[in-house]
Enzyme design. Structure first.
Site, PDB file in Angstrom:
ATOM      1  N   HIS A   1     -27.221  37.263  33.252  1.00  0.00           N
ATOM      2  CA  HIS A   1     -28.677  37.103  33.371  1.00  0.00           C
ATOM      3  C   HIS A   1     -29.062  35.624  33.283  1.00  0.00           C
ATOM      4  O   HIS A   1     -29.942  35.148  34.010  1.00  0.00           O
ATOM      5  CB  HIS A   1     -29.403  37.805  32.219  1.00  0.00           C
ATOM      6  CG  HIS A   1     -29.166  39.281  32.132  1.00  0.00           C
ATOM      7  ND1 HIS A   1     -28.421  39.850  31.139  1.00  0.00           N
ATOM      8  CD2 HIS A   1     -29.588  40.286  32.927  1.00  0.00           C
ATOM      9  CE1 HIS A   1     -28.396  41.169  31.305  1.00  0.00           C
ATOM     10  NE2 HIS A   1     -29.086  41.460  32.385  1.00  0.00           N
TER      11      HIS A   1
ATOM     12  N   GLU B   1     -24.529  36.170  29.850  1.00  0.00           N
ATOM     13  CA  GLU B   1     -24.374  34.988  30.710  1.00  0.00           C
ATOM     14  C   GLU B   1     -24.744  35.292  32.170  1.00  0.00           C
ATOM     15  O   GLU B   1     -25.228  34.419  32.887  1.00  0.00           O
ATOM     16  CB  GLU B   1     -22.925  34.491  30.578  1.00  0.00           C
ATOM     17  CG  GLU B   1     -22.672  33.079  31.009  1.00  0.00           C
ATOM     18  CD  GLU B   1     -23.655  32.043  30.445  1.00  0.00           C
ATOM     19  OE1 GLU B   1     -24.098  31.195  31.248  1.00  0.00           O
ATOM     20  OE2 GLU B   1     -23.988  32.078  29.245  1.00  0.00           O
TER      21      GLU B   1
ATOM     22  N   SER C   1     -24.297  44.512  30.088  1.00  0.00           N
ATOM     23  CA  SER C   1     -24.804  44.855  28.748  1.00  0.00           C
ATOM     24  C   SER C   1     -24.029  46.039  28.192  1.00  0.00           C
ATOM     25  O   SER C   1     -23.913  46.212  26.984  1.00  0.00           O
ATOM     26  CB  SER C   1     -26.289  45.197  28.830  1.00  0.00           C
ATOM     27  OG  SER C   1     -26.955  44.152  29.503  1.00  0.00           O
TER      28      SER C   1
ATOM     29  N   LEU D   1     -29.586  40.400  27.136  1.00  0.00           N
ATOM     30  CA  LEU D   1     -29.190  39.324  28.055  1.00  0.00           C
ATOM     31  C   LEU D   1     -27.784  38.810  27.762  1.00  0.00           C
ATOM     32  O   LEU D   1     -27.375  38.683  26.612  1.00  0.00           O
ATOM     33  CB  LEU D   1     -30.184  38.163  27.947  1.00  0.00           C
ATOM     34  CG  LEU D   1     -31.645  38.505  28.276  1.00  0.00           C
ATOM     35  CD1 LEU D   1     -32.512  37.249  28.178  1.00  0.00           C
ATOM     36  CD2 LEU D   1     -31.793  39.160  29.636  1.00  0.00           C
TER      37      LEU D   1
ATOM     38  N   MET E   1     -33.380  44.077  32.126  1.00  0.00           N
ATOM     39  CA  MET E   1     -33.663  45.098  31.111  1.00  0.00           C
ATOM     40  C   MET E   1     -33.306  44.556  29.723  1.00  0.00           C
ATOM     41  O   MET E   1     -33.079  45.331  28.788  1.00  0.00           O
ATOM     42  CB  MET E   1     -32.863  46.367  31.408  1.00  0.00           C
ATOM     43  CG  MET E   1     -33.255  46.992  32.739  1.00  0.00           C
ATOM     44  SD  MET E   1     -32.964  48.765  32.803  1.00  0.00           S
ATOM     45  CE  MET E   1     -31.226  48.847  32.493  1.00  0.00           C
ATOM     46  N   GLY E   2     -33.248  43.233  29.589  1.00  0.00           N
ATOM     47  CA  GLY E   2     -32.907  42.653  28.291  1.00  0.00           C
ATOM     48  C   GLY E   2     -31.415  42.764  28.020  1.00  0.00           C
ATOM     49  O   GLY E   2     -30.616  42.897  28.943  1.00  0.00           O
TER      50      GLY E   2
ATOM     51  N   GLY F   1     -28.478  40.022  40.330  1.00  0.00           N
ATOM     52  CA  GLY F   1     -27.027  39.826  40.279  1.00  0.00           C
ATOM     53  C   GLY F   1     -26.342  40.725  41.296  1.00  0.00           C
ATOM     54  O   GLY F   1     -26.706  41.893  41.458  1.00  0.00           O
TER      55      GLY F   1
ATOM     56  N   VAL G   1     -20.957  37.192  37.209  1.00  0.00           N
ATOM     57  CA  VAL G   1     -20.350  36.334  36.183  1.00  0.00           C
ATOM     58  C   VAL G   1     -19.357  37.198  35.408  1.00  0.00           C
ATOM     59  O   VAL G   1     -19.655  38.351  35.065  1.00  0.00           O
ATOM     60  CB  VAL G   1     -21.431  35.749  35.251  1.00  0.00           C
ATOM     61  CG1 VAL G   1     -20.798  34.889  34.160  1.00  0.00           C
ATOM     62  CG2 VAL G   1     -22.427  34.916  36.060  1.00  0.00           C
TER      63      VAL G   1
HETATM   64  O1  PAF Z   1     -30.571  45.349  37.216  1.00  0.00           O
HETATM   65  C1  PAF Z   1     -31.346  45.661  36.298  1.00  0.00           C
HETATM   66  O2  PAF Z   1     -31.255  45.169  35.168  1.00  0.00           O
HETATM   67  C2  PAF Z   1     -32.418  46.697  36.545  1.00  0.00           C
HETATM   68  O3  PAF Z   1     -31.975  47.707  37.403  1.00  0.00           O
HETATM   69  C3  PAF Z   1     -33.735  46.095  37.065  1.00  0.00           C
HETATM   70  C4  PAF Z   1     -33.548  45.433  38.424  1.00  0.00           C
HETATM   71  C5  PAF Z   1     -34.259  45.069  36.077  1.00  0.00           C
HETATM   72  C6  PAF Z   1     -34.783  47.191  37.227  1.00  0.00           C
HETATM   73  O4  PAF Z   1     -35.036  47.842  36.029  1.00  0.00           O
END
Ligand code: PAF
Length: 282
Positions: free
Chosen positions: A38, A36, A187, A34, A31-32, A148, A177
């Site tokens: 991700h 470490e 986030s 971002l 979901m952006g 994750g 992490v």
């Molecule tokens: O874990 C996440 O960031 C969200 O739940 C996902 C898997 C991208 C779905 O929107």
């Protein structure tokens, strides 16, 4: 060079080209905002695939009416630069209408699992996660998809969906992490006040105490929870929503740690809800 697409047709085209060339495709759904955590998924995907796709999509239906959809951190330029640095080839950044066009009415729901743990206080959250992940897997048709394990319940539910719907993808669960003081990267850590941030690592200390207890031979869940509570009590600014020891398939509470179990917790620090967990084996 990362290339960015915003439409389903655009992503299908990119992936089709790669498939025609016999390339293995890895997908990292995000979901952006971002961090470490991700980036570790993206690097892993880079090392195991020829083409790496990352989706960056803040999925509106997975936020409850009183949750943080509006204030969820968004900085696409920063995210794209970080994703490029971690080896992502293609980013998929759709607008909500692209994923949920007018008239959208189909949901993918894994019964039972989505009502436990976090599902108890986030009633329609997991069906929104499974729906968007099912759509992403369908559009991208990756060989592997990376998630994750901080979101352990999400992983277990997606694994069930993939098995039940015979989706031909290998799911790769990657370790949580952590910050230097043990706080799981999220986030949402950005929302914490300095005092809340200072106390939040107590969550992981409680999980470490549980791990140590299990390693030391404790099997009784009430004893494990007692040991955890000593640490949780130090987080005076946090309200613990749940602490559960569950089996890793059905996510149902167990009385004793025998075989693989998940110790999971959620706590609210002001308006910020944090989750964390460890897997243990008794
Ligand atoms: O874990 C996440 O960031 C969200 O739940 C996902 C898997 C991208 C779905 O929107």
């Amino acid at each position: 060079m990362i290339s960015s697409v915003a439409t389903i047709a655009g992503l299908r085209e990119k992936v089709a080209d790669a498939r025609m060339a016999g390339k293995a495709v890895g997908l990292v759904p995000t979901m952006g905002a971002l961090h470490e955590g991700h980036l570790s998924l993206m690097r892993r995907a880079r090392s195991e695939n020829d083409l790496v796709v990352a989706s960056i999509f803040v999925n509106p239906p997975q936020f409850g009416p009183t949750e943080d959809l509006q204030r969820y951190p968004r900085d696409l330029a920063r995210d794209l630069a970080l994703a490029a640095g971690a080896g992502v080839d293609v980013s998929f950044c759709p607008e909500p209408d692209e994923m949920y066009p007018p008239g959208f009415a189909t949901w993918v729901e894994v019964e039972g699992l989505g009502e436990r743990l976090c599902g108890a206080s986030r009633p329609r959250h997991f069906r929104a996660v499974t729906t968007v992940v099912a759509k992403l897997l369908d559009v991208c048709q990756p060989d592997r998809a990376y998630f994750g394990l901080k979101d352990a319940q999400q992983f277990v539910i997606i694994r069930r969906m993939v098995q039940d719907l015979n989706i031909p993808v290998e799911l790769v669960g990657c370790p949580t992490v952590r910050e230097a003081d043990g706080l799981a990267m999220s986030s949402r850590n950005l929302y914490l006040t300095p005092d809340e941030r200072a106390q939040a690592p107590a969550l992981y200390r409680a999980l470490q105490a549980a791990e140590a207890a299990v390693a030391g031979g404790v099997r009784d869940v009430s004893e494990i929870k007692r040991e955890m509570n000593e640490f949780l009590a130090q987080a005076t600014l946090g309200d613990v929503e749940y602490v559960e020891v569950v089996g890793t398939d059905g996510l149902l509470p167990v009385a004793r740690v025998e075989g693989e179990c998940l110790i999971a917790l959620a706590a609210r620090f002001g308006g910020t809800r944090l989750i964390d967990n460890v897997f243990v084996r008794g």
